[in-house]
Enzyme design. Sequence first.
Site, PDB file in Angstrom:
ATOM      1  N   ASP A 141       7.908  -5.237   9.147  1.00 36.65           N
ATOM      2  CA  ASP A 141       7.460  -3.901   8.761  1.00 36.65           C
ATOM      3  C   ASP A 141       8.679  -2.982   8.747  1.00 36.65           C
ATOM      4  OD1 ASP A 141       5.888  -1.746   8.117  1.00 36.65           O
ATOM      5  OD2 ASP A 141       4.590  -1.889   9.867  1.00 36.65           O
ATOM      6  N   GLY A 145      12.994  -0.457  10.383  1.00 41.60           N
ATOM      7  CA  GLY A 145      13.273   0.975  10.379  1.00 41.60           C
ATOM      8  C   GLY A 145      14.336   1.367  11.377  1.00 41.60           C
ATOM      9  N   HIS A 202       3.818   3.418  16.753  1.00 39.63           N
ATOM     10  CA  HIS A 202       3.594   2.032  16.306  1.00 39.63           C
ATOM     11  C   HIS A 202       3.663   1.068  17.494  1.00 39.63           C
ATOM     12  CE1 HIS A 202       3.642   1.480  11.788  1.00 39.63           C
ATOM     13  NE2 HIS A 202       3.717   2.787  11.906  1.00 39.63           N
ATOM     14  N   GLY A 209       0.839  -1.193   0.000  1.00 35.26           N
ATOM     15  CA  GLY A 209       0.000   0.000   0.000  1.00 35.26           C
ATOM     16  C   GLY A 209       0.870   1.237   0.000  1.00 35.26           C
ATOM     17  N   GLY A 210       0.249   2.358  -0.174  1.00 33.93           N
ATOM     18  CA  GLY A 210       0.960   3.624  -0.135  1.00 33.93           C
ATOM     19  C   GLY A 210       1.172   4.094   1.296  1.00 33.93           C
TER      20      GLY A 210
END
Length: 174
Positions: A88, A40, A54, A13-14
Site C-alpha cells: 500500500d 509512503g 492506518h 480505487g479513488g
Amino acid sequence: MRLGRTGSTLVLGGARSGKSNFAERLINESGLEAIYIATGRAFDQEMEERIGKHQARRGAAWRTIEEPLALVDTLAAQAQKGRAVLVDCLTLWVTNLMMEKRNVDDEALRLSDCLSTLAGSVVFVSNEVGLGIVPENRMAREFRDHAGRLHQLIAARADDVYFVAAGLPMKMKG
C-alpha cells in the site's frame, strides 16, 4: 471474496474509496501471516497522522515494513509460503521513484515480472488516477501515465482485480 494462498490481487480505487480497508479485510480473512509493505513517506505532520491511523486500524497482528523504493527486493524476501503481503500503495511507490529520478517503466516491468516467482499471496493497493481531466503540467501527466501503465502490467498478471468505489468492491477479473 477469498484470497488465495499464493498469487496476486490488485485493488484499485479513488482516494477514500475504501480500497485499503477492503485489501486489509481480504488478508485478515485469509488466515495467513499478515505483512504490510508501506511505500509512503511521512514528509509532514498530516502524513504522519495518516500513517498512524492506518497502523492503528491494522493492529498488532500485522508486521509493517516501510519500503519506499526497493519494492521488488522486499517482495522477494517477504512473499513467502504461509504469508499474505499487502503493498500500500503503488501510486506512492511511483511518486517515490519519480522523485528519485528512477526509471519508472523499468521498475514496473521488474515488479510485474517478479509476480510469478513469489511463494506467498500479494495484494497491491493503488489509486486509479486516470479517470479525471488531463493534468495541466508535465510531471502530473507523466505520473498519471506511469501509474496507468503500471496498473495495466499488474492487472494483466494478477489473478484477481477489484475496483472499489464508495466502499463497495467490484470484481473486474478472476
